[in-house]
Write a protein that holds these residues in place. Structure first.
Motif, PDB file in Angstrom:
ATOM      1  N   GLN A   9      41.414  37.510  47.222  1.00 27.35           N
ATOM      2  CA  GLN A   9      40.588  38.668  47.525  1.00 27.35           C
ATOM      3  C   GLN A   9      41.289  39.594  48.508  1.00 27.35           C
ATOM      4  OE1 GLN A   9      36.946  36.886  48.840  1.00 27.35           O
ATOM      5  NE2 GLN A   9      36.049  36.967  46.795  1.00 27.35           N
ATOM      6  N   ASN A  12      43.826  41.593  46.677  1.00 30.02           N
ATOM      7  CA  ASN A  12      43.159  42.583  45.822  1.00 30.02           C
ATOM      8  C   ASN A  12      42.646  43.775  46.606  1.00 30.02           C
ATOM      9  OD1 ASN A  12      43.609  41.219  43.473  1.00 30.02           O
ATOM     10  ND2 ASN A  12      41.613  40.247  43.420  1.00 30.02           N
ATOM     11  N   PRO A  36      36.405  48.195  31.289  1.00 29.67           N
ATOM     12  CA  PRO A  36      37.234  46.984  31.151  1.00 29.67           C
ATOM     13  C   PRO A  36      37.700  46.739  29.710  1.00 29.67           C
ATOM     14  CG  PRO A  36      34.946  46.373  31.498  1.00 29.67           C
ATOM     15  CD  PRO A  36      35.037  47.866  31.644  1.00 29.67           C
ATOM     16  N   THR A  40      43.084  46.543  31.544  1.00 28.85           N
ATOM     17  CA  THR A  40      42.903  45.323  32.322  1.00 28.85           C
ATOM     18  C   THR A  40      42.523  45.680  33.758  1.00 28.85           C
ATOM     19  OG1 THR A  40      44.562  44.267  30.957  1.00 28.85           O
ATOM     20  CG2 THR A  40      43.963  43.143  32.979  1.00 28.85           C
ATOM     21  N   VAL A  41      41.227  45.811  33.981  1.00 27.94           N
ATOM     22  CA  VAL A  41      40.697  46.072  35.321  1.00 27.94           C
ATOM     23  C   VAL A  41      39.564  45.093  35.591  1.00 27.94           C
ATOM     24  CG1 VAL A  41      41.288  48.535  35.390  1.00 27.94           C
ATOM     25  CG2 VAL A  41      39.091  47.834  34.444  1.00 27.94           C
ATOM     26  N   ASP A  42      39.271  44.917  36.864  1.00 30.77           N
ATOM     27  CA  ASP A  42      38.104  44.140  37.254  1.00 30.77           C
ATOM     28  C   ASP A  42      36.952  45.099  37.468  1.00 30.77           C
ATOM     29  OD1 ASP A  42      39.374  41.637  37.299  1.00 30.77           O
ATOM     30  OD2 ASP A  42      40.124  41.998  39.333  1.00 30.77           O
ATOM     31  N   LEU A  44      33.967  45.852  39.319  1.00 33.81           N
ATOM     32  CA  LEU A  44      33.520  45.345  40.605  1.00 33.81           C
ATOM     33  C   LEU A  44      32.048  45.544  40.888  1.00 33.81           C
ATOM     34  CD1 LEU A  44      36.431  46.533  42.913  1.00 33.81           C
ATOM     35  CD2 LEU A  44      36.084  44.275  41.884  1.00 33.81           C
ATOM     36  N   VAL A  58      35.887  50.007  39.760  1.00 32.53           N
ATOM     37  CA  VAL A  58      36.829  49.056  39.166  1.00 32.53           C
ATOM     38  C   VAL A  58      38.063  48.938  40.055  1.00 32.53           C
ATOM     39  CG1 VAL A  58      36.111  49.466  36.771  1.00 32.53           C
ATOM     40  CG2 VAL A  58      37.978  50.806  37.743  1.00 32.53           C
ATOM     41  N   ARG A  59      38.830  47.872  39.805  1.00 33.61           N
ATOM     42  CA  ARG A  59      40.074  47.659  40.543  1.00 33.61           C
ATOM     43  C   ARG A  59      41.124  47.110  39.592  1.00 33.61           C
ATOM     44  NH1 ARG A  59      38.798  44.730  45.334  1.00 33.61           N
ATOM     45  NH2 ARG A  59      38.978  46.672  46.431  1.00 33.61           N
ATOM     46  N   GLY A  60      42.368  47.491  39.804  1.00 35.35           N
ATOM     47  CA  GLY A  60      43.488  47.013  39.004  1.00 35.35           C
ATOM     48  C   GLY A  60      44.726  47.780  39.395  1.00 35.35           C
ATOM     49  N   SER A 102      31.541  43.420  46.227  1.00 36.48           N
ATOM     50  CA  SER A 102      31.758  43.170  44.809  1.00 36.48           C
ATOM     51  C   SER A 102      30.747  42.140  44.318  1.00 36.48           C
ATOM     52  CB  SER A 102      33.176  42.630  44.596  1.00 36.48           C
ATOM     53  OG  SER A 102      33.297  42.146  43.300  1.00 36.48           O
ATOM     54  N   LYS A 104      31.549  40.427  41.819  1.00 41.79           N
ATOM     55  CA  LYS A 104      32.448  39.500  41.145  1.00 41.79           C
ATOM     56  C   LYS A 104      33.095  38.588  42.187  1.00 41.79           C
ATOM     57  CE  LYS A 104      35.938  39.567  37.636  1.00 41.79           C
ATOM     58  NZ  LYS A 104      35.807  40.056  36.329  1.00 41.79           N
TER      59      LYS A 104
END
Length: 105
Positions: A9, A12, A36, A40-42, A44, A58-60, A102, A104
Motif C-alpha cells: 500500500q 502504491n 478497469p 490495468t488499473v485499480d 479505488l 483509480v490508480r495505476g 480506498s 480495496k
C-alpha cells in the motif's frame, strides 16, 4: 493488516491517481465499469460528493490511468455529463491522507 500488505500500500501511494467526476449514479457506474476494463488499473473508490456529483478514483501507471480515464469519460458521457477528469501523475505522499480511504484492500 500484514507488513507485506502495508508495504504494498505504501508503494502504491506514489502511483498516479486518476479521477473522473460524472453527474449521477448511473453515469458514474458506467465510468467505474469501463475504467478497469479498458486498462490495468485499480478501481479505488466511488464517492458521492454532493449535488449529484460522483467521483470515481483509480490508480495505476500513467499510461493505464490515462487510458482508463478516457474510457470512463466516454462511457459516462454517453448517458450523462462529466464535469471533470484529472490525472495526478506523481501524487505527493501526503495527498493520500486527504482522499477518501480506498474500498480495496
Amino acid at each position: 493488516r500484514t507488513t507485506a500488505n502495508n508495504t504494498h500500500q505504501e508503494l502504491n501511494r506514489h502511483q498516479p491517481v486518476g479521477m473522473t467526476e460524472p453527474i449521477g449514479l448511473v453515469a458514474s457506474t458506467e465510468a467505474a465499469d469501463a475504467m478497469p476494463k479498458a486498462s490495468t488499473v485499480d478501481l479505488l473508490h466511488k464517492r458521492a460528493v454532493g449535488g449529484g456529483y460522483v467521483t470515481v478514483r483509480v490508480r495505476g501507471d500513467v499510461g493505464a490511468v490515462r487510458t482508463a480515464l478516457g474510457a470512463g469519460r466516454n462511457a459516462a458521457s454517453r448517458i450523462g455529463q462529466v464535469v471533470s477528469t484529472r490525472i495526478i501523475p506523481g501524487p505527493h505522499s501526503d495527498l493520500e491522507n486527504l482522499l477518501p480511504e480506498s474500498t480495496k484492500e
